[in-house]
Design a protein around this motif. Structure first.
Motif, mmCIF file in Angstrom:
data_model
loop_
_atom_site.group_PDB
_atom_site.id
_atom_site.type_symbol
_atom_site.label_atom_id
_atom_site.label_comp_id
_atom_site.label_asym_id
_atom_site.label_seq_id
_atom_site.Cartn_x
_atom_site.Cartn_y
_atom_site.Cartn_z
ATOM 1 N N GLY A 109 1.169 -0.989 -0.032
ATOM 2 C CA GLY A 109 -0.047 0.196 -0.022
ATOM 3 C C GLY A 109 0.885 1.305 0.365
ATOM 4 O O GLY A 109 -0.154 2.233 -0.069
ATOM 5 N N GLN A 111 4.269 3.839 -1.762
ATOM 6 C CA GLN A 111 4.399 4.404 -2.518
ATOM 7 C C GLN A 111 6.473 5.729 -2.026
ATOM 8 O O GLN A 111 5.895 5.636 -1.215
ATOM 9 C CB GLN A 111 3.687 5.033 -3.888
ATOM 10 C CG GLN A 111 3.662 7.005 -3.491
ATOM 11 C CD GLN A 111 2.671 6.619 -4.159
ATOM 12 O OE1 GLN A 111 1.952 6.867 -4.782
ATOM 13 N NE2 GLN A 111 2.984 8.352 -4.491
ATOM 14 N N GLU A 184 4.611 2.224 -6.996
ATOM 15 C CA GLU A 184 3.605 2.214 -5.853
ATOM 16 C C GLU A 184 3.218 0.640 -5.682
ATOM 17 O O GLU A 184 3.221 0.148 -6.683
ATOM 18 C CB GLU A 184 2.105 3.118 -6.736
ATOM 19 C CG GLU A 184 2.610 3.923 -6.996
ATOM 20 C CD GLU A 184 0.762 4.793 -8.082
ATOM 21 O OE1 GLU A 184 0.176 3.939 -7.953
ATOM 22 O OE2 GLU A 184 0.814 5.844 -7.735
ATOM 23 N N ASN A 185 3.228 0.853 -4.617
ATOM 24 C CA ASN A 185 3.288 -1.401 -4.047
ATOM 25 C C ASN A 185 1.737 -1.293 -4.261
ATOM 26 O O ASN A 185 1.130 -0.886 -2.806
ATOM 27 C CB ASN A 185 3.830 -1.320 -3.076
ATOM 28 C CG ASN A 185 3.579 -3.223 -2.645
ATOM 29 O OD1 ASN A 185 3.156 -3.381 -3.652
ATOM 30 N ND2 ASN A 185 4.590 -3.415 -1.680
ATOM 31 N N ARG A 186 0.870 -2.078 -5.156
ATOM 32 C CA ARG A 186 -0.628 -1.875 -4.828
ATOM 33 C C ARG A 186 -0.459 -3.852 -4.021
ATOM 34 O O ARG A 186 -2.040 -3.586 -3.754
ATOM 35 C CB ARG A 186 -1.563 -1.270 -6.317
ATOM 36 C CG ARG A 186 -1.437 -0.316 -6.303
ATOM 37 C CD ARG A 186 -2.090 0.785 -8.050
ATOM 38 N NE ARG A 186 -2.137 2.249 -7.936
ATOM 39 C CZ ARG A 186 -2.866 2.211 -9.029
ATOM 40 N NH1 ARG A 186 -3.958 1.404 -9.686
ATOM 41 N NH2 ARG A 186 -2.601 3.618 -9.237
ATOM 42 N N SER A 187 -0.078 -4.457 -4.011
ATOM 43 C CA SER A 187 0.181 -5.280 -3.741
ATOM 44 C C SER A 187 0.061 -5.894 -2.365
ATOM 45 O O SER A 187 -0.750 -4.784 -1.514
ATOM 46 C CB SER A 187 1.377 -6.584 -3.632
ATOM 47 O OG SER A 187 1.509 -6.145 -3.238
ATOM 48 N N ASP A 188 -0.410 -7.109 -1.583
ATOM 49 C CA ASP A 188 -0.904 -7.352 -0.252
ATOM 50 C C ASP A 188 0.129 -7.467 0.508
ATOM 51 O O ASP A 188 0.518 -7.752 1.933
ATOM 52 C CB ASP A 188 -2.018 -8.150 0.510
ATOM 53 C CG ASP A 188 -1.652 -9.286 -0.288
ATOM 54 O OD1 ASP A 188 -0.828 -9.477 -1.050
ATOM 55 O OD2 ASP A 188 -3.230 -10.160 -0.651
ATOM 56 N N GLN A 221 3.993 0.557 -11.219
ATOM 57 C CA GLN A 221 2.589 0.199 -10.453
ATOM 58 C C GLN A 221 2.577 -1.425 -10.926
ATOM 59 O O GLN A 221 2.315 -1.998 -11.416
ATOM 60 C CB GLN A 221 1.023 0.563 -11.280
ATOM 61 C CG GLN A 221 0.884 2.269 -10.860
ATOM 62 C CD GLN A 221 -0.255 3.134 -11.492
ATOM 63 O OE1 GLN A 221 0.025 1.885 -12.748
ATOM 64 N NE2 GLN A 221 -0.804 3.800 -10.886
ATOM 65 N N GLU A 223 0.516 -4.552 -8.659
ATOM 66 C CA GLU A 223 -0.094 -5.102 -8.665
ATOM 67 C C GLU A 223 -0.364 -6.135 -7.210
ATOM 68 O O GLU A 223 -0.466 -6.680 -6.495
ATOM 69 C CB GLU A 223 -1.655 -5.624 -9.427
ATOM 70 C CG GLU A 223 -1.901 -4.778 -10.142
ATOM 71 C CD GLU A 223 -2.538 -3.008 -10.013
ATOM 72 O OE1 GLU A 223 -3.065 -3.639 -9.313
ATOM 73 O OE2 GLU A 223 -2.403 -2.003 -10.169
ATOM 74 N N SER A 224 0.053 -7.622 -8.136
ATOM 75 C CA SER A 224 0.252 -8.592 -7.538
ATOM 76 C C SER A 224 1.274 -9.448 -8.192
ATOM 77 O O SER A 224 1.373 -9.389 -9.055
ATOM 78 C CB SER A 224 -0.749 -9.287 -6.881
ATOM 79 O OG SER A 224 -1.459 -9.866 -8.126
ATOM 80 N N THR A 229 3.490 -5.400 -14.308
ATOM 81 C CA THR A 229 3.871 -4.176 -13.879
ATOM 82 C C THR A 229 3.563 -2.898 -14.704
ATOM 83 O O THR A 229 3.809 -3.428 -16.157
ATOM 84 C CB THR A 229 4.670 -3.694 -13.258
ATOM 85 O OG1 THR A 229 5.363 -4.870 -12.634
ATOM 86 C CG2 THR A 229 4.898 -2.705 -12.581
#
Length: 269
Positions: A109, A111, A184-188, A221, A223-224, A229
């Motif tokens: 979550g 960046q 941006e780390n949009r993964s969990d 960005q 995502e997972s 990316t």
């Protein structure tokens, strides 16, 4: 010599320089010193690379009594020699795979912005009329293969970086261009980075009035795991730069597939 070239320091070294007949000049940009002599029907050119530490690199422009005899000189012949030369910086013709000195981790979550520099090449040309003599890389980089396998990937240059996080920490290096990379780390999960591929052929190059060089910014960005990316070239230029400061457009126009190839596999978790 013109007034603009007569000073010992030349922050905006990419401006055209006028030389009188039979005048000798040398021009240092970072690790490379260029030597010029203009004669009635020829230009003589040579260069040498410095062995000094990088902290000593600078821009220096001044008259020379004569050309060094030890250099391998090149002669370019004309009916009447053009009166100006110009040094135009360009980003390299390949992507640069940059390995960080220490792995960098970004929590889920979050960046972060990193400032990554890469060496430029210079196009040496004469003006009035315009003729390109050559293009010279200011720093030699080794080759590396970047991709999932020997069949899928591309030949790149290899370099190392400190992945600086603050603008204040960026050293003044006239032979390198800075790219602002937002990740941006949009993964969990925690995202760990130990290398980045900077797609230099797809980026434009800009010159700041203080002599620093900048590229278009990048946005990555994540995502997972297992997903490609997302990549974007930023439209907001670094502070103090406008489109009028453009020195060189991108060497290539990107498409979706080329961007995917440039960035697949740069992240590990």
């Amino acid at each position: 010599m013109s007034h603009s070239a007569a000073s010992a320091t030349a922050p905006q070294w990419w401006q055209p320089q006028t030389m009188a007949l039979d005048e000798c000049w040398h021009f240092t940009i970072g690790p490379v010193t260029l030597y010029f002599k203009r004669c009635l029907q020829e230009w003589v050119f040579g260069f040498e690379r410095s062995t000094q530490p990088e902290q000593a690199y600078r821009v220096l422009s001044q008259s020379a009594a004569c050309l060094p005899e030890a250099l391998n000189m090149q002669r370019f012949m004309f009916r009447h020699s053009p009166g100006q030369f110009k040094l135009t910086p360009h980003l390299l013709e390949r992507a640069v795979v940059i390995k960080t000195h220490q792995p960098v981790s970004i929590p889920a979550g979050e960046q972060s912005v990193f400032y990554i520099s890469s060496p430029v090449s210079i196009e040496i040309s004469l003006q009035e009329p315009s003729v390109v003599l050559m293009e010279l890389p200011l720093q030699r980089l080794s080759d590396t293969w970047f991709g999932d396998s020997t069949q899928q990937g591309e030949l790149c240059f290899a370099d190392k970086t400190h992945a600086r996080h603050s603008l204040d920490d960026i050293p003044t290096r006239p032979h390198r261009a800075v790219t602002a990379v937002t990740i941006e780390n949009r993964s969990d999960r925690m995202l760990t980075i130990d290398k980045l591929s900077i797609p230099l052929p797809f980026l434009a190059l800009y010159g700041h009035r203080d002599g620093s060089l900048w590229t278009d910014p990048l946005l990555l960005q994540h995502e997972s795991v297992g997903q490609l990316t997302r990549f974007k070239i930023g439209k907001t230029l670094p502070l103090g730069l406008t489109s009028a400061d453009l020195l060189a457009p991108p060497r290539q126009h990107h498409d979706k597939n080329s961007l995917v190839r440039a960035f697949t596999g740069i992240f590990s978790q």
